[in-house]
Enzyme design. Sequence first.
Site, PDB file in Angstrom:
ATOM      1  N   PHE A   1       6.392 -24.473  27.501  1.00  0.00           N
ATOM      2  CA  PHE A   1       6.228 -25.877  27.892  1.00  0.00           C
ATOM      3  C   PHE A   1       4.772 -26.084  28.323  1.00  0.00           C
ATOM      4  CE2 PHE A   1      10.448 -24.306  29.041  1.00  0.00           C
ATOM      5  CZ  PHE A   1      11.270 -25.121  28.285  1.00  0.00           C
TER       6      PHE A   1
ATOM      7  N   ASP B   1       6.975 -24.272  32.657  1.00  0.00           N
ATOM      8  CA  ASP B   1       6.711 -25.560  33.317  1.00  0.00           C
ATOM      9  C   ASP B   1       7.381 -26.685  32.529  1.00  0.00           C
ATOM     10  OD1 ASP B   1       5.740 -27.545  34.938  1.00  0.00           O
ATOM     11  OD2 ASP B   1       3.681 -27.458  34.178  1.00  0.00           O
TER      12      ASP B   1
ATOM     13  N   ASP C   1       4.916 -25.208  22.887  1.00  0.00           N
ATOM     14  CA  ASP C   1       5.337 -26.569  23.218  1.00  0.00           C
ATOM     15  C   ASP C   1       5.965 -27.183  21.981  1.00  0.00           C
ATOM     16  OD1 ASP C   1       4.549 -28.601  25.748  1.00  0.00           O
ATOM     17  OD2 ASP C   1       5.110 -29.617  23.885  1.00  0.00           O
TER      18      ASP C   1
ATOM     19  N   ASN D   1      10.479 -24.990  19.731  1.00  0.00           N
ATOM     20  CA  ASN D   1      11.395 -25.299  20.819  1.00  0.00           C
ATOM     21  C   ASN D   1      11.427 -24.087  21.750  1.00  0.00           C
ATOM     22  OD1 ASN D   1      13.656 -25.601  22.484  1.00  0.00           O
ATOM     23  ND2 ASN D   1      14.643 -26.923  20.976  1.00  0.00           N
ATOM     24  N   ALA D   2      10.953 -24.257  22.955  1.00  0.00           N
ATOM     25  CA  ALA D   2      10.823 -23.127  23.876  1.00  0.00           C
ATOM     26  C   ALA D   2      12.179 -22.550  24.282  1.00  0.00           C
ATOM     27  CB  ALA D   2      10.036 -23.550  25.116  1.00  0.00           C
TER      28      ALA D   2
ATOM     29  N   CYS E   1       9.865 -29.946  38.155  1.00  0.00           N
ATOM     30  CA  CYS E   1       9.410 -31.250  38.652  1.00  0.00           C
ATOM     31  C   CYS E   1      10.581 -32.225  38.782  1.00  0.00           C
ATOM     32  CB  CYS E   1       8.316 -31.813  37.751  1.00  0.00           C
ATOM     33  SG  CYS E   1       8.838 -32.011  36.046  1.00  0.00           S
TER      34      CYS E   1
ATOM     35  N   ARG F   1      -2.659 -24.175  39.497  1.00  0.00           N
ATOM     36  CA  ARG F   1      -3.201 -23.410  38.366  1.00  0.00           C
ATOM     37  C   ARG F   1      -4.114 -22.282  38.849  1.00  0.00           C
ATOM     38  NH1 ARG F   1      -3.706 -28.981  36.069  1.00  0.00           N
ATOM     39  NH2 ARG F   1      -1.735 -29.237  34.971  1.00  0.00           N
TER      40      ARG F   1
HETATM   41  N1  SAH Z   1       2.287 -27.106  31.913  1.00  0.00           N
HETATM   42  C1  SAH Z   1       1.814 -28.397  31.507  1.00  0.00           C
HETATM   43  C2  SAH Z   1       2.817 -29.508  31.701  1.00  0.00           C
HETATM   44  C3  SAH Z   1       4.099 -29.353  30.948  1.00  0.00           C
HETATM   45  S1  SAH Z   1       4.980 -30.848  30.779  1.00  0.00           S
HETATM   46  C4  SAH Z   1       0.546 -28.743  32.281  1.00  0.00           C
HETATM   47  O1  SAH Z   1       0.313 -28.154  33.333  1.00  0.00           O
HETATM   48  O2  SAH Z   1      -0.179 -29.611  31.831  1.00  0.00           O
HETATM   49  C5  SAH Z   1       6.350 -30.337  29.863  1.00  0.00           C
HETATM   50  C6  SAH Z   1       6.091 -30.044  28.396  1.00  0.00           C
HETATM   51  O3  SAH Z   1       7.296 -29.556  27.837  1.00  0.00           O
HETATM   52  C7  SAH Z   1       5.696 -31.248  27.567  1.00  0.00           C
HETATM   53  O4  SAH Z   1       4.457 -31.015  26.970  1.00  0.00           O
HETATM   54  C8  SAH Z   1       6.787 -31.349  26.479  1.00  0.00           C
HETATM   55  O5  SAH Z   1       6.251 -31.665  25.197  1.00  0.00           O
HETATM   56  C9  SAH Z   1       7.332 -29.948  26.486  1.00  0.00           C
HETATM   57  N2  SAH Z   1       8.696 -29.790  26.011  1.00  0.00           N
HETATM   58  C10 SAH Z   1       9.775 -30.576  26.211  1.00  0.00           C
HETATM   59  N3  SAH Z   1      10.872 -30.044  25.640  1.00  0.00           N
HETATM   60  C11 SAH Z   1      10.475 -28.884  25.061  1.00  0.00           C
HETATM   61  C12 SAH Z   1      11.130 -27.868  24.325  1.00  0.00           C
HETATM   62  N4  SAH Z   1      12.424 -27.936  24.072  1.00  0.00           N
HETATM   63  N5  SAH Z   1      10.415 -26.818  23.913  1.00  0.00           N
HETATM   64  C13 SAH Z   1       9.093 -26.737  24.154  1.00  0.00           C
HETATM   65  N6  SAH Z   1       8.418 -27.657  24.854  1.00  0.00           N
HETATM   66  C14 SAH Z   1       9.099 -28.720  25.289  1.00  0.00           C
END
Ligand code: SAH
Length: 390
Positions: free
Chosen positions: A223, A294, A245, A273-274, A334, A207
């Site tokens: 995300f 992410d 998210d 939905n991203a 990940c 970060r």
């Molecule tokens: N960047 C964050 C971690 C992300 S984890 C950090 O550093 O803390 C991945 C995230 O993607 C989760 O919060 C999950 O809710 C989200 N996610 C999963 N599918 C998704 C989608 N289709 N659109 C948006 N977000 C989504």
Amino acid sequence: MTKVYLKKKISRRVENGHPWIFGNEVGTVEGDSAGGSIVDVYTHDKKLLGRGYINLQSQIAVRLLTRDKAETIDDAFFYSRLKEAWTYRQKLGYTENCRLVFGEADYLPALIIDKFNDYFVLQTLALGMDRWKPAIVDALQRIFQPKGIYERNDVPVRELEGLPQQKGFLSAPFDTQIIIQENGLRLHVDLENGQKTGYFLDQHDNRRAIRHIVKDGDVLGAFCYTGSFETHAGFYGARSVLGLDISENAVAQARRNAELNGLGEVCRYEAVNAFDALKQWSKDGRQYDVVMLDPPAFTKSRETIQKAITGYKEINLRGMKLVKKGGFLVTSSCTNLVQPELFLETIHLAAKDARRRLRQVTFQAQASDHPIIDGWENTNYLKFLIVQVL
Ligand code: SAH
């Protein structure tokens, strides 16, 4: 002590020190093979290989805890392993928050412990490790005198071990909504209901890597979960930050995190939905100085790896299109089956399709409190890449 004799043909993995022994590598078992008990493991020609816990109900029949013949597995063993794990993190400069135990990489297979200042979150993901939970909790009490210990064993993988999914206090109850400090920011963490152990510590060093590139820029973070990267972007001087998210809860927490850092005006969030947003907005021609991606792991199985790659290519292609010429894409993966080279290759294929050129700023793994052991694929799981998009 129960003796497990391996077949003559065992995988290179075991010879290279990996602690997992699969059921099809086990020849004979002499003695009690009840799930969770400690066993001595011998090669087919009766050389002692190590000592670990058995669960013949699981595909991973034995996980080794030690290869030292003189080491006995008892409460003191767990105390000293936890002490070693803590010494290592302190040496690397982690004081407040860290992954204290990263399973196999700390020679404690299937054990995860995250330290969030005075609070600890624990996962025991295999039967043989679960058995030692009282010893582990006792060791944490003795080493840290924590304000609280919480179990986040609400994880499906436990069912492969015949274990129930469960969560709850392993110390006297406490308020599980805590605040941690990271890189000079304060962040709310929900130990009870947050994802995984509540917070993604694996990105805590990454970060900081966005510090300069976000300054004065318009930033999009997809995300975003509780907005850890996005709050950092605001803190590092971004003009505007939009986090996305799919989880309403995550977005609500992200908003609270912005407020907590006086960034309520800068950091905005939408629960969408991203995948859809990236697709639509890149078509609409929206432009950002920095786009951060992410996503969660796209696959856990080799069969669907191609689908995962297609997913990474798609979101990164969209992400690049959303970056102004000369801006930056910050992209993570990940999925541990997607090794670093394959991830890079995928990003470059996406760039080709997006007709953009890339300049690599940094390419790194997870923070060093999640150690990597060479050849142990599942320890090298996080890819974090920053590229300039030309
Ligand atoms: N960047 C964050 C971690 C992300 S984890 C950090 O550093 O803390 C991945 C995230 O993607 C989760 O919060 C999950 O809710 C989200 N996610 C999963 N599918 C998704 C989608 N289709 N659109 C948006 N977000 C989504």
